[in-house]
Design an enzyme around this catalytic site. Structure first.
Site, mmCIF file in Angstrom:
data_model
loop_
_atom_site.group_PDB
_atom_site.id
_atom_site.type_symbol
_atom_site.label_atom_id
_atom_site.label_comp_id
_atom_site.label_asym_id
_atom_site.label_seq_id
_atom_site.Cartn_x
_atom_site.Cartn_y
_atom_site.Cartn_z
ATOM 1 N N CYS A 40 -2.042 -8.008 -9.639
ATOM 2 C CA CYS A 40 -3.351 -7.404 -9.330
ATOM 3 C C CYS A 40 -3.547 -7.319 -7.820
ATOM 4 O O CYS A 40 -2.925 -8.037 -7.047
ATOM 5 C CB CYS A 40 -4.442 -8.265 -9.974
ATOM 6 S SG CYS A 40 -6.126 -7.797 -9.571
ATOM 7 N N HIS A 41 -4.441 -6.415 -7.400
ATOM 8 C CA HIS A 41 -4.706 -6.232 -5.969
ATOM 9 C C HIS A 41 -5.169 -7.505 -5.278
ATOM 10 O O HIS A 41 -4.876 -7.703 -4.104
ATOM 11 C CB HIS A 41 -5.763 -5.135 -5.766
ATOM 12 C CG HIS A 41 -5.184 -3.772 -5.910
ATOM 13 N ND1 HIS A 41 -4.438 -3.183 -4.918
ATOM 14 C CD2 HIS A 41 -5.200 -2.911 -6.943
ATOM 15 C CE1 HIS A 41 -4.030 -1.999 -5.333
ATOM 16 N NE2 HIS A 41 -4.473 -1.812 -6.558
ATOM 17 N N THR A 42 -5.895 -8.348 -5.986
ATOM 18 C CA THR A 42 -6.398 -9.568 -5.347
ATOM 19 C C THR A 42 -5.239 -10.465 -4.908
ATOM 20 O O THR A 42 -5.327 -11.164 -3.897
ATOM 21 C CB THR A 42 -7.342 -10.318 -6.295
ATOM 22 O OG1 THR A 42 -8.223 -9.375 -6.880
ATOM 23 C CG2 THR A 42 -8.156 -11.356 -5.564
ATOM 24 N N HIS A 62 -3.329 -14.390 -11.308
ATOM 25 C CA HIS A 62 -4.579 -14.761 -11.990
ATOM 26 C C HIS A 62 -4.822 -13.874 -13.200
ATOM 27 O O HIS A 62 -5.926 -13.828 -13.720
ATOM 28 C CB HIS A 62 -5.748 -14.666 -11.008
ATOM 29 C CG HIS A 62 -5.965 -13.268 -10.512
ATOM 30 N ND1 HIS A 62 -5.157 -12.692 -9.569
ATOM 31 C CD2 HIS A 62 -6.851 -12.319 -10.860
ATOM 32 C CE1 HIS A 62 -5.547 -11.463 -9.346
ATOM 33 N NE2 HIS A 62 -6.575 -11.194 -10.130
ATOM 34 N N GLU A 63 -3.783 -13.120 -13.645
ATOM 35 C CA GLU A 63 -3.969 -12.255 -14.812
ATOM 36 C C GLU A 63 -2.998 -12.705 -15.897
ATOM 37 O O GLU A 63 -2.143 -11.951 -16.341
ATOM 38 C CB GLU A 63 -3.700 -10.791 -14.414
ATOM 39 C CG GLU A 63 -4.893 -9.896 -14.651
ATOM 40 C CD GLU A 63 -4.635 -8.431 -14.297
ATOM 41 O OE1 GLU A 63 -5.410 -7.900 -13.474
ATOM 42 O OE2 GLU A 63 -3.701 -7.825 -14.837
ATOM 43 N N CYS A 92 -18.519 -22.554 -18.631
ATOM 44 C CA CYS A 92 -18.667 -23.950 -19.076
ATOM 45 C C CYS A 92 -19.615 -24.061 -20.272
ATOM 46 O O CYS A 92 -19.601 -25.040 -20.996
ATOM 47 C CB CYS A 92 -19.155 -24.836 -17.931
ATOM 48 S SG CYS A 92 -20.917 -24.670 -17.535
ATOM 49 N N CYS A 95 -24.024 -24.786 -17.741
ATOM 50 C CA CYS A 95 -24.783 -24.660 -16.496
ATOM 51 C C CYS A 95 -25.908 -23.642 -16.672
ATOM 52 O O CYS A 95 -25.959 -22.914 -17.672
ATOM 53 C CB CYS A 95 -23.860 -24.264 -15.339
ATOM 54 S SG CYS A 95 -23.309 -22.547 -15.392
ATOM 55 N N CYS A 98 -24.600 -20.151 -17.232
ATOM 56 C CA CYS A 98 -23.988 -19.957 -18.553
ATOM 57 C C CYS A 98 -25.053 -19.892 -19.647
ATOM 58 O O CYS A 98 -24.891 -19.194 -20.647
ATOM 59 C CB CYS A 98 -23.000 -21.078 -18.862
ATOM 60 S SG CYS A 98 -21.385 -20.856 -18.070
ATOM 61 N N CYS A 106 -20.522 -18.552 -13.837
ATOM 62 C CA CYS A 106 -20.596 -19.986 -14.123
ATOM 63 C C CYS A 106 -20.578 -20.786 -12.821
ATOM 64 O O CYS A 106 -19.819 -20.485 -11.906
ATOM 65 C CB CYS A 106 -19.410 -20.381 -15.006
ATOM 66 S SG CYS A 106 -19.304 -22.149 -15.333
ATOM 67 N N ARG A 110 -17.119 -23.820 -9.173
ATOM 68 C CA ARG A 110 -16.949 -22.814 -8.120
ATOM 69 C C ARG A 110 -16.419 -23.378 -6.806
ATOM 70 O O ARG A 110 -15.475 -22.857 -6.232
ATOM 71 C CB ARG A 110 -18.287 -22.119 -7.816
ATOM 72 C CG ARG A 110 -18.671 -21.086 -8.799
ATOM 73 C CD ARG A 110 -19.975 -20.413 -8.379
ATOM 74 N NE ARG A 110 -19.757 -19.214 -7.579
ATOM 75 C CZ ARG A 110 -19.317 -18.060 -8.047
ATOM 76 N NH1 ARG A 110 -19.021 -17.939 -9.319
ATOM 77 N NH2 ARG A 110 -19.178 -17.014 -7.270
ATOM 78 N N CYS A 169 -8.330 -9.886 -16.083
ATOM 79 C CA CYS A 169 -8.980 -9.452 -14.838
ATOM 80 C C CYS A 169 -9.384 -7.988 -14.924
ATOM 81 O O CYS A 169 -10.474 -7.649 -15.364
ATOM 82 C CB CYS A 169 -8.089 -9.735 -13.632
ATOM 83 S SG CYS A 169 -8.807 -9.222 -12.068
ATOM 84 N N ARG A 362 -0.285 -1.075 -14.069
ATOM 85 C CA ARG A 362 -0.034 -2.511 -14.039
ATOM 86 C C ARG A 362 1.429 -2.836 -14.286
ATOM 87 O O ARG A 362 2.037 -2.333 -15.228
ATOM 88 C CB ARG A 362 -0.832 -3.229 -15.134
ATOM 89 C CG ARG A 362 -2.096 -3.902 -14.690
ATOM 90 C CD ARG A 362 -1.922 -4.838 -13.515
ATOM 91 N NE ARG A 362 -3.189 -5.444 -13.167
ATOM 92 C CZ ARG A 362 -4.027 -4.969 -12.249
ATOM 93 N NH1 ARG A 362 -3.731 -3.886 -11.566
ATOM 94 N NH2 ARG A 362 -5.169 -5.583 -12.001
HETATM 95 CU CU CU Z 1 -7.421 -9.314 -10.437
HETATM 96 ZN ZN ZN Z 2 -21.259 -22.571 -16.525
#
Ligand code: CU
Ligand code: ZN
Length: 369
Positions: A40-42, A62-63, A92, A95, A98, A106, A110, A169, A362
């Site tokens: 992914c681009h990130t 992260h995918e 979660c 919170c 959520c 969430c 973080r 993602c 992708r």
């Molecule tokens: Cu991504």
């Molecule tokens: Zn949460």
């Protein structure tokens, strides 16, 4: 245990595939064997050093999608053998965010996640005793990873993992922007700016919601063809006059819903202005560079234009990613044309090159073969 992983050692340098140590899952954590991870681009954005919040050394990716191998103490919602999709945006379920239907952001982990740590402030990844950080809480360019239970969505075991991973993602971000953030109404007119994975997902989301007209704008004819496949009824090569052309197509009014999926602030402005007076809603799903600002004529807001943003498509990951995957399995979402290349973990840098060259939508890495 020893795992092979693609490590970002230094910004701007290629990733180095090597062996790392991965510790056992702590309480509330899960060991996942990764079978497929999208590029992914990130990942490339962080690898380039352009992201001021980036860190190294870290394992990118992260995918991801994979299979639960072991669970830590107290893990109740997942068991060995479950198929899971990684969530950089966890849920979660406890919170204040959520508990609210109004956001998917969430709050539980973080701060530590942003630092590349697992929730207890440490890492499970290391090399010669030195910690290696977890990228976006996922680090999915690896054979195995350890993630918090709250950051894994349990999906149907029938869904092929090399398709399910893109729900981690880009695809969910686009689908969710249309289905959850904007909640597109049946019969409406929609315009989607950008036909990368997020934009194509938004086109599909508008179609699933029953939009009557879906216009997709991009610079690439090939991508516009893919947009048609996802349900775009009209396509347009973008330019400085895009807004005028959209107004012409809509009796001078503009669209009920517009979506921005390029991350370019000039395009965001077009997406705002292509929405209609009275109730037009522009949803910004693209991520702009740090410090950039979006110009909006305030008079538009007074006369009913609305602008909102969407992170991960507003998708509450553990609840809604499995449902989106179900819709794919039911034939409502056509995933195959979005996947262009299958690569081994060792070819991760080639995956980056394909992304830069906009070759396909992708590329999927297969970390465990
Ligand atoms: Cu991504
Ligand atoms: Zn949460």
């Amino acid at each position: 245990m020893k795992v092979r992983a693609a490590v970002l050692e230094e910004f701007g340098a290629p990733l180095a595939v090597q062996e790392l140590d991965l510790a056992e899952p702590a309480p509330g954590e899960v060991l996942v064997r990764l079978e497929a991870t999208g590029v992914c681009h990130t990942d490339t954005y962080t690898a380039s050093g352009a992201d001021p919040s980036g860190y190294a050394p870290t394992v990118l990716g992260h995918e991801g999608a994979g299979v639960v191998e072991r669970v830590g103490e107290g893990v109740r919602s997942l068991a060995v053998g479950d198929h899971v999709v990684t969530l950089f945006s966890p849920q979660c379920r406890e919170c204040i965010h959520c508990m609210s239907p109004r956001t998917n952001l969430c709050l539980a982990i973080r701060a530590e996640q942003n630092r590349g740590h697992l929730p207890d402030g440490t890492t499970r990844l290391s090399r010669d005793g030195e910690p290696v950080r977890h990228f976006m809480g996922c680090s999915a360019f690896a054979e195995y990873t350890v993630m918090p239970e709250i950051a894994l969505a349990k999906v149907s075991p029938e869904a092929p993992l090399d398709r399910a991973c893109i729900f981690a993602c880009g695809l969910s971000t686009g689908l969710g922007a249309a289905m959850y953030t904007a909640n597109v109404e049946p019969g409406s007119t929609c315009v989607v700016f950008g036909a990368g994975l997020v934009g194509l997902g938004a086109v599909a989301g508008c179609r699933v919601q029953g939009a009557e007209r879906i216009v997709c704008v991009d610079l690439s004819e090939d991508r516009l063809e893919l947009a048609r496949g996802q349900g775009a009824t009209e396509v347009m090569v973008g330019g400085p006059d895009t807004v005028e052309r959209i107004l012409e197509m809509t009796d001078g009014f503009g669209a009920d819903f517009t979506f921005e999926a390029t991350g370019l602030v000039a395009v965001m402005r077009q997406a705002v202005e292509a929405a209609r007076m009275g109730w037009g809603l522009c949803t910004v799903a693209g991520v702009a560079g740090q410090g950039e600002t979006l110009d909006i004529v305030p008079r538009l807001l007074i006369t009913g234009w609305r602008v909102c943003g969407s992170s991960f498509g507003g998708v509450k990951g553990r609840d809604q990613v499995p449902k989106l995957v179900e819709r794919y399995m039911a034939g409502d979402i056509d995933v195959d044309p979005l996947i262009s290349h299958h690569l081994s973990l060792d070819d991760v840098n080639h995956g980056f090159e394909l992304l830069e060259a906009q070759d396909g939508i992708r590329s999927i890495l297969h970390p465990t073969g």
